[in-house]
Scaffold this active site. Structure first.
Site, mmCIF file in Angstrom:
data_model
loop_
_atom_site.group_PDB
_atom_site.id
_atom_site.type_symbol
_atom_site.label_atom_id
_atom_site.label_comp_id
_atom_site.label_asym_id
_atom_site.label_seq_id
_atom_site.Cartn_x
_atom_site.Cartn_y
_atom_site.Cartn_z
ATOM 1 C CG HIS A 2 0.251 32.088 37.658
ATOM 2 N ND1 HIS A 2 0.876 32.977 37.075
ATOM 3 C CD2 HIS A 2 0.380 32.000 38.893
ATOM 4 C CE1 HIS A 2 1.803 33.602 37.988
ATOM 5 N NE2 HIS A 2 1.513 32.880 39.141
ATOM 6 C CD GLU A 33 -0.721 28.263 34.955
ATOM 7 O OE1 GLU A 33 -1.632 29.246 34.279
ATOM 8 O OE2 GLU A 33 0.353 28.568 35.189
#
Ligand SMILES: *[C@@H]1O[C@H](CO)[C@@H](O)[C@H](O)[C@H]1NC(C)=O
Ligand SMILES: *[C@@H]1O[C@H](CO)[C@@H](O)[C@H](O)[C@H]1NC(C)=O
Ligand SMILES: *[C@@H]1O[C@H](CO)[C@@H](O)[C@H](O)[C@H]1NC(C)=O
Ligand SMILES: *[C@@H]1O[C@H](CO)[C@@H](O)[C@H](O)[C@H]1NC(C)=O
Length: 428
Positions: free
Chosen positions: A310, A386
């Site tokens: 992500h 992330e």
């Protein structure tokens, strides 16, 4: 079908009559210093009433929160922050302008480059598809291209299996990575594609072990409908594009990373189908999440590591999102920290350092997430990465991608090697 036609039609008229990013005209993004859990809670509490889009949750003393608000609600939002003594500043004054600059960045980057590499840009679904087809036909002895099935709108969701032994050698662990579950997180697909590139087209002698000793499953676009919509219509779209008239005639799509069957619809979600955090009418209501589930279940128990990619914020997150830890947390943390450390050692000055930890603690408690589901069904090492936003957050200029994919590959490589060591310990 009719609804889908009408929606498509409206979108065309809209694009023809207005600037592409006008929906975000005068939307602003604010950086907020969070001091404690109450500050975090306040932002979460305002989230639904004020239609906030939380770009980063923040962590007391570590990370500022970043929140997008509409022009209509901005005053109320900022007053609430002021009343509670929170320090804040403007990160983006006009999101539409920022999106326009982002498009200009991409156009300028493309015209400045003669040889466009697919992983140092933001390739469309069709380009990714033909790259995967090309890898499968160029490396027939190493690659199997699998079509998991159609997305809601009918795009084939494909993944590559890369193996020197066609997945028949049970002494090898499987590394499963996927990307683009959330549509606006554009940097994630290039990272998956670069991993394919490094394993096949640009394999270096020192990385031969990664190919010989590990089997790979790489799914570059989990949510192609959302991704294409973010390319053509709404750059900040996050969800899938499923239409379910029983659920809503007004809003469509589900947050895929809240749709897995693990503590479904409990925390970090909103029941309103218009919310970006709508978990769906039931767990695995989305075909896209079903395919990820099916891969996990088909290849258990050999999947040793699941990496759900992500963006943004520089985090390596592990389970569980309810703030409890799995029994092998020490090993999970060890591999996560090794990933964070090697990526940090290559980081650009504009990037944050990686924060490594339990997702519920360093980010925020959620439910229905892919990494939790994988961990619970039996994948020993399950992570959410992330990637960096460099201050541009979702709108990273493509000039950063060459660096980002290389840096992240080092993290992936180190995690693959460590996970393999633990796999051998378990089975041999
Ligand atoms: C691996 O085996 C499967 C099933 O027999 C076959 O369909 C596939 O083409 C093989 N792939 C490679 C890379 O040999
Ligand atoms: C909508 O509800 C009807 C009646 O309960 C049901 O038969 C149908 O399968 C539902 N449709 C979807 C897409 O869930
Ligand atoms: C999710 O939880 C809320 C609050 O408990 C409830 O009102 C809602 O019906 C639930 N939604 C689904 C799809 O189960
Ligand atoms: C947190 O989630 C895990 C996985 O679903 C579960 O085993 C554990 O009991 C949960 N902990 C609490 C305190 O709810």
């Amino acid at each position: 079908m009719l609804l889908r036609f009408l929606l498509t039609c409206c979108a065309c008229v809209y694009a023809a009559t207005a600037g592409k990013h006008d929906a975000y005209r005068s939307y602003s993004v604010h950086t907020i210093q969070v001091r404690n859990a109450d500050d975090l809670q306040l932002i979460q509490d305002l989230q639904f009433d004020l239609d906030l889009d939380i770009w980063q949750y923040g962590m007391a003393g570590q990370r500022d929160a970043e929140v997008m608000v509409s022009p209509e609600k901005a005053r109320e939002f900022l007053s609430a922050l002021d009343e509670n003594g929170l320090t804040h500043s403007i990160l983006i004054a006009d999101v539409a302008k920022s999106l326009e600059d982002h498009e200009d960045d991409i156009a300028a980057y493309r015209s400045s480059r003669k040889n466009r590499m697919i992983f140092s840009d933001y390739p469309r679904y069709a380009e990714v598809d033909s790259y995967m087809e090309r890898m499968a036909s160029t490396y027939p002895n190493l690659v199997t291209l699998v079509n998991a099935g159609p997305s809601f709108e009918g795009r084939a969701i494909k993944y590559l299996k890369i193996s020197t032994t066609n997945f028949t050698d049970a002494s090898k662990p499987i590394y499963f990575m996927d990307a683009m579950m959330h549509a606006r997180e554009w940097v994630t697909t290039p990272v998956a594609l670069y991993s394919i590139h490094r394993l096949l087209e640009n394999r270096r002698p020192e990385d031969q072990d990664l190919l010989d000793d590990i089997d790979w499953i790489i799914l570059p676009i989990v949510n192609p409908d959302g991704y294409e919509f973010s390319q053509t219509d709404n750059r900040l779209w996050r969800k899938t594009r499923s239409v379910n008239l029983n659920v809503s005639t007004e809003c469509i799509g589900v947050d895929a990373n809240r749709n897995f069957d693990i503590e479904f619809n409990t925390t970090g979600v909103f029941t309103n189908p218009c919310s970006n955090l709508f978990p769906g009418p039931y767990a695995f209501s989305e075909v896209e999440t079903q395919y990820v589930r099916d891969i996990l279940l088909e290849y258990l128990p050999r999947i040793q590591l699941y990496n759900d990619i992500h963006s943004h914020g520089n985090y390596v997150l592990f389970c569980y999102a309810n703030k409890t830890l799995p029994p092998n947390a020490a090993h999970i943390h060890h591999i996560g920290a090794a990933m964070g450390a090697i990526m940090d050692s290559m980081k650009l000055p504009q990037a944050r350092f990686y924060l490594v930890g339990n997702s519920g603690l360093v980010l925020y408690p959620t439910s229905g997430s892919a990494d939790d589901y994988a961990q619970v069904v039996g994948v020993p090492f399950s992570y959410t990465m992330e990637l960096p936003g460099y201050g541009y957050e979702f709108m990273v200029p493509p000039s950063y991608m060459d660096h980002m994919v290389k840096e992240t590959w080092e993290g992936i490589a180190v995690s693959a090697r460590l996970a393999r060591i633990h796999y051998r310990r378990r089975f041999n």
